[in-house]
Each structure stands twice: as structure tokens, then as C-alpha cells.
Write an enzyme that holds these catalytic residues in place. Structure first.
Site, PDB file in Angstrom:
ATOM      1  N   LYS A 108       0.829  -1.199   0.000  1.00  0.00           N
ATOM      2  CA  LYS A 108       0.000   0.000   0.000  1.00  0.00           C
ATOM      3  C   LYS A 108       0.867   1.253   0.000  1.00  0.00           C
ATOM      4  O   LYS A 108       1.923   1.297   0.646  1.00  0.00           O
ATOM      5  CB  LYS A 108      -0.920  -0.027   1.226  1.00  0.00           C
ATOM      6  CG  LYS A 108      -1.999   1.041   1.234  1.00  0.00           C
ATOM      7  CD  LYS A 108      -2.947   0.825   2.402  1.00  0.00           C
ATOM      8  CE  LYS A 108      -4.004   1.912   2.500  1.00  0.00           C
ATOM      9  NZ  LYS A 108      -4.930   1.683   3.628  1.00  0.00           N
ATOM     10  N   SER A 187      -9.609   2.156   2.992  1.00  0.00           N
ATOM     11  CA  SER A 187      -8.667   2.828   2.124  1.00  0.00           C
ATOM     12  C   SER A 187      -7.706   1.862   1.425  1.00  0.00           C
ATOM     13  O   SER A 187      -6.874   2.286   0.629  1.00  0.00           O
ATOM     14  CB  SER A 187      -7.859   3.830   2.955  1.00  0.00           C
ATOM     15  OG  SER A 187      -7.083   3.143   3.945  1.00  0.00           O
ATOM     16  N   SER A 211     -10.230  -0.135   7.312  1.00  0.00           N
ATOM     17  CA  SER A 211      -9.641   0.000   5.983  1.00  0.00           C
ATOM     18  C   SER A 211      -8.923  -1.220   5.421  1.00  0.00           C
ATOM     19  O   SER A 211      -8.508  -1.205   4.266  1.00  0.00           O
ATOM     20  CB  SER A 211      -8.680   1.202   5.960  1.00  0.00           C
ATOM     21  OG  SER A 211      -9.396   2.397   6.013  1.00  0.00           O
TER      22      SER A 211
END
Length: 536
Positions: A108, A187, A211
Site C-alpha cells: 500500500k 482505504s 480500511s
């Protein structure tokens, strides 16, 4: 490497014929697991370079539509693969391979990778000449590398990880792997789309409120939120460092367990990990993965999730989600577990207790610490960023300008702000488990299906699917999302399970037993053309 350069590089590979027959390798690698990949390597069917090239080709073919991978690091990925292939050729069968040797992964974009831009999804960190280039790997990245993983790229995310959908001011919108028109959540939406779409075998996510888990539920993948303190968050750009956590996202529980074992461990840069080795169930976590792990276990359904009302007075748990969740409960029962539904199980008063945990006064400390160690040479603090760029960091991450609260460890009000309320909320959680002799809790990973982002929702642009799972982070307990089925329209539903602190192994065992009893996952059918390829 910028996307356009990466794709040109890959085109050269394709033209020179260095990639294998698509039909054969597709059959072997689509949905491959880590144990299966190990067997392919051991039998010399493929080299690491060939496997990495296959994933890079998938990204080249499909990511222009789905936009899950915001940066592809082809030179480093191929260099790592070539080094591992050389080791295998020179050392042979006596080569000591790490548990993720030759496994292509994605990271990420808020997690530091040496030499790459830690964009955090925000356009302010990719300004030409002022990029936030990481001087070193985050500890979790270093652990994954040491285990043999090959990093193929970074995944898209919303600005600062502060959204329930994945729209980035730096890289645009990510679509759901099962239907690009729909949201993958946020996210960690870039990671779930990349992993579900077979752009990588596995990836990392971060979770401040939901998330890892909510996007995993939209995309038919397994998302693990470890006990806070099991895995270091150092080197990860924080949204709220007292709530943040990081964990693996995979297509099955076995791969997630392998990755969690690699990522776990104490780290002097993260005080929450101190003493974790003595508290946690010992690894490897694959030892807890037994098909009968649910047999005889007892779970409760949090009352506030089933009974919650929206501001308009309507049930916040959508009817179609309630229906598929009830079906999942029957599947858990069929696997030998007891599931209790009762209004005394984590009622609304539990949420009120969680709401008393205050982390806001310490936001600035988190980002200050991150930039000090993992910021570029040009700026090692928010003040230096503002001076270099000519604009300040947003208060969301840098803290309010008026904030003058001392650091957490030196703040005399930290006990009343954070530590005391956290203990009280955790005590309610644990007391409920003890009183009803429960092993854990089960509930939907999101209270609604993935939303269509091509049309306004309730008269405005969708802010993504939502979940009632943010209470897990303030009390620091582990949770996992496992594939719980598919809605009638073909989009995934995720079942979430939470457990006592430090029972991460047991938790993964329950998820594995449910996975093996149901086998709900099937891969998405990706498209090369679709809606909103350039949507911002």
C-alpha cells in the site's frame, strides 16, 4: 518507475518473447497460493522471473481500467527475481528459502519502500522535486523482503487513507475487480483489487477504522487486522497512529497466515509491540489452520450492529446484507459452532464506551515521528515540508496549529484521554466474552453491498460502502474478514470475525475452517475496456 515507463519496459519484454505461453502459465498461476507456488518452483516448472513477468503482464493488460497499482517497480522486481533464480541455480536443493520466497506482492502506498515515493495517496507528496521518497524500508517491508517476497508495485489509496472508497488526488479512482463501476471500498481498495484481480499474489493493507476489513469484504479476499502490537506500524504514514494497524490481504487464509507470521514481531520504533512475543500465540500461524477449528466454538453477534439505526431512523444494516449474513451464520453453525444473537451482546453502551477513547490530541506526534525517520532529506518535519513546498500539510495528518498537547508518554492527561477509556472499553468486550462463554464475535464486514460509483447516491457522489467495524481499532483486538458469499448481483460479501487480544492464531483457524466448509471465493472476470478508466 512511472507507469508509462513501466509499461514501455514490459512491452519490450513481450516483443522479445521472454514471457511464457499465456495459456499454460494462466492455468498454473491464476489464483495460485503460496504453497502451490512453492511446489511449482520446487519442480522447476517456472523461475521466479517468469512468475514475476506474468504478474507484470497482468498489470499491463488490465490496470489501465482498474487503476489498482499506482506505481510499478519493474527494475527492482526483475532484479530481485533474477537474484533468487541465480541462488536457486547455484545452491540447488540445499537453498534455504524464506516462507515467501519468490512470492510477488504489492505494498500500500502509505508504507515506506526505500527509493520509492510514499505518496499516501495525496498529490502533495508527489510534487515534482519535492516527492516523499523513502530513505529506507518500513520494518514490515524489510521483513517481507527478508522472507523472499518480490515487490512488484505500490497500490492506490485515498488521500491519507481517510475514505471509505479509493479516490486519490495523486492517482485517481480504483474500481472493484468484480465490476469496475463499483467501489472496492477504502482505504486499502488498491490492494484488494490488485490481489483479487491476480495482479499480485498477496498485498499489505492498513486499517485505522475499517480500511483492511471493509474493502476485503467488497472484493472476495481475506483481510487480517492483527492484535495491535503484533505488527509494527513504523514507516507507515499515519492517519491516527494510536488506531492504525497493518496486516496482510490475500486470496485465502493460508496465504494470509503465512504473511502474518512474516510481518509479526517486536520493533523498537513502535512502542505498542514491546513484549508482544510473550503475549502472542506462537507462530507459524499455519499450525492453527484446521478444518474442524469451528467445532464446539461459541460466537456472539454484536447487538449494536444488528439494531443500529441511521440518522433517518432506518436500519443501517441493509436488508440484503442482513439476509446474506444470516445465511453465513447458518454456515458457521453447520461447521459445528454455536452463534448467539441477543440484545445484551455488545449493546449501544459499548459503542459509547469506545467513543470516550480520545486520540485526536496526539495526531501531530504520529506524523512528526514518521517524517523524522522516514521522510526525505528535504523535509523531516511538517514545518520543513511547509518551507520546502510553500504550503502546509493538512491538519488531518499534521494536527491543528493550536494543538499544544505534549507527547503521549509525557502527557499527564493521557490516562484520562486514552489509556483509561481504552481499558474500560476492552473490559466490556472481554466481560461479554466471559459472561456468555464466547470465543469471539461474528458480523458483516460491511453493512451494505459495494456501491455503484457511476451514478449519484442519494443525490451526491458516493463516499463508498460503510461498515460498523471501527470499534475494533480503539481496543486493539484482532479481526479477520473471510469470503462470505456473493450478492444476487454478483458482488462479494465478507464475513468478519473478531477475537480476544493476542488470539490471532485461533482467529485465523476459525476463518480457515469457514473457508474450507464453504469455498465461496471465485475469481473476477476482468475486462480490458470499461467505464471510468480515467475517472478522478
Amino acid at each position: 518507475m512511472p507507469r508509462r515507463h513501466a509499461l514501455l519496459f514490459l512491452a519490450l519484454l513481450l516483443q522479445t518473447g521472454t514471457l511464457l505461453s499465456a495459456q499454460a502459465i494462466d492455468r498454473d498461476l491464476l489464483e495460485v497460493s503460496i504453497p502451490q507456488l512453492e511446489k511449482l518452483y520446487a519442480s522447476h516448472r517456472y523461475t521466479v522471473t517468469q512468475v514475476v513477468q506474468w504478474y507484470l503482464a497482468r498489470i499491463s493488460k488490465y490496470d489501465g481500467i482498474y487503476r489498482a497499482v499506482c506505481a510499478v517497480d519493474i527494475p527492482d522486481a526483475l532484479a530481485t527475481a533474477a537474484r533468487e533464480d541465480a541462488d536457486a541455480a547455484q545452491i540447488g536443493s540445499s537453498l534455504q528459502r524464506g516462507p515467501m520466497w519468490g512470492v510477488p506482492i504489492v505494498i500500500k502506498a502509505n508504507t515506506s519502500i526505500k527509493g520509492l515515493i510514499t505518496s499516501d495517496g495525496w498529490k502533495g507528496f508527489v510534487i515534482p522535486g519535492h516527492e516523499l521518497v523513502a530513505p529506507m524500508d518500513a520494518p514490515v517491508v524489510a521483513k517481507l523482503r527478508a522472507a523472499g517476497a518480490v515487490i512488484v508495485g505500490q497500490t492506490n489509496m485515498p488521500d491519507f487513507a481517510a475514505s471509505d472508497t479509493t479516490r486519490s488526488s495523486a492517482f485517481g479512482r480504483t474500481g472493484n475487480a468484480y465490476d469496475v463501476r463499483f467501489s472496492p471500498g477504502g482505504s486499502s481498495g488498491g490492494t484488494v483489487t490488485a490481489v483479487s484481480g491476480n495482479f499480485a499474489l498477496l498485498g499489505t493493507g492498513t486499517d485505522t477504522s475499517n480500511s483492511i476489513r471493509m474493502p476485503s469484504s467488497t472484493s472476495a479476499v481475506v483481510g487480517v487486522l492483527p492484535t495491535r502490537g503484533l505488527v509494527s506500524i513504523a514507516g507507515i504514514a499515519p492517519l491516527d497512529w494510536l488506531l492504525d494497524d497493518t496486516g496482510p490481504i490475500a486470496r485465502d487464509v493460508t496465504d494470509a497466515a503465512i504473511a502474518l507470521g512474516v510481518m509479526a514481531g517486536e520493533d523498537p520504533l513502535d512502542f505498542r509491540t514491546a513484549g508482544s512475543a510473550a503475549k502472542a500465540q506462537p507462530g507459524p500461524y499455519t499450525q492453527y489452520l484446521k478444518a474442524d477449528a469451528l467445532n464446539g466454538k461459541r460466537f456472539g453477534v454484536p447487538a449494536f450492529i444488528l439494531n443500529a439505526k441511521s440518522a433517518s431512523g432506518e436500519e443501517s444494516l441493509r436488508p440484503e446484507t442482513r439476509a446474506i449474513f444470516m445465511k453465513a451464520i447458518e454456515e458457521i453453525r453447520a461447521a459445528g459452532a454455536t452463534v448467539i444473537i441477543d440484545d445484551s451482546i455488545l449493546p449501544a453502551t459499548f459503542q459509547e464506551a469506545v467513543g470516550k477513547i480520545k486520540t485526536g490530541p496526539y495526531h501531530a506526534e504520529g506524523f512528526d515521528s514518521f517524517l523524522k525517520i522516514f521522510g526525505p532529506a528535504e523535509y523531516k518535519s511538517p514545518a520543513e515540508y511547509a518551507k520546502a513546498v510553500g504550503a502546509p500539510l493538512p491538519p488531518m495528518v499534521a494536527g491543528r496549529p493550536s494543538a499544544n498537547t505534549p507527547a503521549l508518554e509525557a502527557d499527564p492527561t493521557a490516562e484520562s484521554n486514552f489509556f483509561g477509556p481504552q481499558r474500560e472499553a476492552l473490559a466490556i468486550y472481554t466481560e461479554t466474552l466471559d459472561r456468555l462463554h464466547l470465543d469471539g464475535f461474528v458480523y458483516p464486514g460491511a453493512q451494505m453491498p459495494p456501491v455503484d460509483e457511476t451514478m449519484p447516491q442519494n443525490g451526491r457522489l458516493s463516499s463508498g460502502p460503510h461498515s460498523d467495524t471501527g470499534w475494533v481499532n480503539p481496543i486493539g483486538v484482532p479481526a479477520v474478514v473471510v469470503v462470505g458469499g456473493f450478492y444476487a448481483g454478483g458482488l462479494p460479501f465478507g464475513l468478519e470475525i473478531s477475537a480476544r487480544q493476542w488470539k490471532d492464531g485461533d482467529l485465523l483457524g476459525w476463518a480457515y475452517a469457514y473457508e474450507q466448509a464453504t469455498h465461496h471465493r471465485h475469481p473476477p472476470v476482468l475486462v480490458e475496456q470499461g467505464l471510468l478508466p480515467n475517472a478522478r
